[in-house]
Design an enzyme around this catalytic site. Structure first.
Site, short mmCIF file in Angstrom:
data_model
loop_
_atom_site.label_atom_id
_atom_site.label_comp_id
_atom_site.label_asym_id
_atom_site.label_seq_id
_atom_site.Cartn_x
_atom_site.Cartn_y
_atom_site.Cartn_z
N TYR A 53 0.83 -1.21 0.00
CA TYR A 53 0.00 0.00 0.00
C TYR A 53 0.86 1.26 0.00
O TYR A 53 1.86 1.35 0.72
CB TYR A 53 -0.95 0.01 1.20
CG TYR A 53 -2.13 -0.94 1.06
CD1 TYR A 53 -2.40 -1.60 -0.14
CD2 TYR A 53 -2.98 -1.19 2.13
CE1 TYR A 53 -3.47 -2.47 -0.27
CE2 TYR A 53 -4.06 -2.07 2.01
CZ TYR A 53 -4.29 -2.71 0.81
OH TYR A 53 -5.35 -3.58 0.68
N LEU A 212 -17.87 0.81 0.00
CA LEU A 212 -18.62 1.92 -0.62
C LEU A 212 -18.23 2.01 -2.10
O LEU A 212 -18.27 3.09 -2.70
CB LEU A 212 -18.31 3.24 0.08
CG LEU A 212 -18.54 3.28 1.61
CD1 LEU A 212 -18.19 4.66 2.17
CD2 LEU A 212 -19.99 2.93 1.95
P1 NAP Z 1 -14.37 2.45 0.38
O1 NAP Z 1 -14.80 2.76 1.77
O2 NAP Z 1 -15.30 1.73 -0.54
O3 NAP Z 1 -13.90 3.77 -0.38
C1 NAP Z 1 -13.20 4.76 0.28
C2 NAP Z 1 -13.16 5.96 -0.61
O4 NAP Z 1 -14.49 6.48 -0.70
C3 NAP Z 1 -12.28 7.07 -0.06
O5 NAP Z 1 -11.61 7.69 -1.14
C4 NAP Z 1 -13.27 8.01 0.58
O6 NAP Z 1 -12.83 9.36 0.56
C5 NAP Z 1 -14.47 7.85 -0.33
N1 NAP Z 1 -15.72 8.13 0.41
C6 NAP Z 1 -16.13 7.57 1.56
N2 NAP Z 1 -17.31 8.08 1.95
C7 NAP Z 1 -17.64 9.00 1.03
C8 NAP Z 1 -18.74 9.87 0.87
N3 NAP Z 1 -19.73 9.88 1.78
N4 NAP Z 1 -18.77 10.68 -0.20
C9 NAP Z 1 -17.77 10.66 -1.11
N5 NAP Z 1 -16.67 9.86 -1.01
C10 NAP Z 1 -16.62 9.02 0.05
O7 NAP Z 1 -13.10 1.55 0.58
P2 NAP Z 1 -11.67 1.46 -0.18
O8 NAP Z 1 -10.80 2.54 0.33
O9 NAP Z 1 -11.81 1.28 -1.64
O10 NAP Z 1 -11.20 0.07 0.44
C11 NAP Z 1 -11.21 -0.10 1.86
C12 NAP Z 1 -10.05 -0.91 2.29
O11 NAP Z 1 -10.14 -2.22 1.74
C13 NAP Z 1 -8.67 -0.41 1.86
O12 NAP Z 1 -8.17 0.61 2.69
C14 NAP Z 1 -7.86 -1.66 2.01
O13 NAP Z 1 -7.51 -1.85 3.36
C15 NAP Z 1 -8.85 -2.75 1.59
N6 NAP Z 1 -8.67 -3.18 0.17
C16 NAP Z 1 -8.29 -4.45 -0.04
C17 NAP Z 1 -8.12 -4.91 -1.35
C18 NAP Z 1 -7.68 -6.34 -1.56
O14 NAP Z 1 -7.39 -6.71 -2.69
N7 NAP Z 1 -7.62 -7.13 -0.52
C19 NAP Z 1 -8.37 -4.06 -2.43
C20 NAP Z 1 -8.79 -2.76 -2.19
C21 NAP Z 1 -8.95 -2.32 -0.87
P3 NAP Z 1 -12.45 10.12 1.95
O15 NAP Z 1 -11.20 9.49 2.45
O16 NAP Z 1 -12.30 11.53 1.51
O17 NAP Z 1 -13.61 9.93 2.89
#
Ligand code: NAP
Length: 300
Positions: A53, A212
């Site tokens: 990451y 999300l």
């Molecule tokens: P997510 O919660 O689906 O998306 C987070 C993103 O959405 C952030 O950029 C956030 O921005 C934005 N967001 C959240 N609430 C919002 C709202 N109300 N309005 C507008 N934008 C909003 O999760 P993700 O970050 O994609 O993934 C979560 C975690 O899963 C990662 O940190 C990682 O640990 C894990 N992951 C694992 C894999 C794998 O292959 N195992 C792959 C991808 C991710 P802000 O920060 O500005 O709120």
């Protein structure tokens, strides 16, 4: 918040905080420490990392913050991953992006993670992606050695199909504790490929990444996102005027498979909203309304 039991010795908070985007949040160590402390105060005790990451930087940023208050370590569960080799200025020896689940790489990757995270143990190590060149005997040897040495307490996988999960499990003397897969209102693949059924069958709680849909769903203008937003708004109103993100979390949390969403926001209020969503009760009909908005078709 009631924790989710993975084994007799291991439980996760029902919302995990994901650090994939940590390097983008431009926080110094004090600010990162504040975010970690705020998560702990909210009841989020589980933190999700991967070696890669932030171009191999996020574990280190977290570790530097943790070093400012090392007593926090015993209050949390740290999950990290290995098995992907990125093209990176930090690894000029990687000539092609590839997977590496050799024993040597797993052991080396864990040493690096321990050193960056400034900890002497990892609660759960995941193989990040299924590796078509995997030798499961080597993975089992690496896991057994890490467990015996106390460097990693438990093991799991990420993005594995049910048959890949079953195959690796058959080489291990201990169960894989989770499969971390993409699950959200707009990503239903885990329901279609047998992953959810396998988790239910084995009493394994899946971790849901991008719960999300990576934030895309809030802005996207494609037909499916528009349909989903409209339905999420309707259900949010029915549930007393809650925001779209909470409806999306509640949709996962109300499912019987004990899904554990990994909240990927760096914004305190959004993380708090995820925690509050654990209290929302959704009816079966509301759940299906969202399912139908996602698939674009009524159930048969
Ligand atoms: P997510 O919660 O689906 O998306 C987070 C993103 O959405 C952030 O950029 C956030 O921005 C934005 N967001 C959240 N609430 C919002 C709202 N109300 N309005 C507008 N934008 C909003 O999760 P993700 O970050 O994609 O993934 C979560 C975690 O899963 C990662 O940190 C990682 O640990 C894990 N992951 C694992 C894999 C794998 O292959 N195992 C792959 C991808 C991710 P802000 O920060 O500005 O709120």
């Amino acid at each position: 918040m009631q924790k989710v039991k993975l084994t007799d010795e291991l439980s996760f908070s029902p919302i995990v905080h994901g650090l994939w985007r940590l390097a983008d949040w431009n926080m110094n160590s004090e600010e990162t420490l504040k975010l970690i402390e705020a998560c702990l105060e909210l009841g989020i005790t589980t933190f999700d990392h991967a070696d890669i990451y932030g171009n191999y930087s996020c574990e280190g940023l977290f570790g530097e913050a943790l070093q400012l208050n090392p007593r926090l370590r015993e209050k949390m569960e740290i999950v990290t991953k290995c098995g992907i080799k990125l093209l990176s200025d930090k690894h000029p020896e990687h000539k092609v992006k590839h997977y590496d689940t050799s024993q040597a790489h797993i052991l080396k990757s864990v040493e690096n993670s321990l050193s960056r995270l400034k900890t002497d143990y990892i609660d759960v190590l995941l193989i990040h992606r299924p590796d078509p060149f995997m030798n499961p005997e080597e993975v089992a040897e690496a896991f057994t050695r890490l467990k015996t040495e106390g460097k990693v307490k438990h093991f799991g996988v990420s993005n594995f199909t049910p048959s890949q999960f079953r195959m690796l499990s058959s080489y291990l003397d201990f169960p894989l504790v989770t499969n971390q897969v993409e699950i959200s209102v707009s990503h239903l693949h885990a329901f279609e490929d047998g992953t959810i059924e396998q988790c239910l069958e084995n009493r394994v709680a899946p971790m849901a990444w991008s719960p999300l849909a990576g934030g895309q769903i809030f802005q996207a203008h494609d037909e499916k996102s528009l349909r989903l937003r409209k339905t999420l708004e309707e259900v949010g109103k029915e549930l007393g005027g809650i925001e779209l993100d909470q409806v999306m979390y509640a949709w996962l949390l109300n499912h019987p498979a004990r899904m554990i969403p990994i909240a990927g926001s760096g914004n305190y209020n959004r993380i708090k909203a995820a925690v509050e969503a654990t209290k929302i009760q959704m009816t079966r009909q509301q759940w299906f309304k969202i399912w139908i908005a996602s698939t674009g078709t009524d159930v048969a």
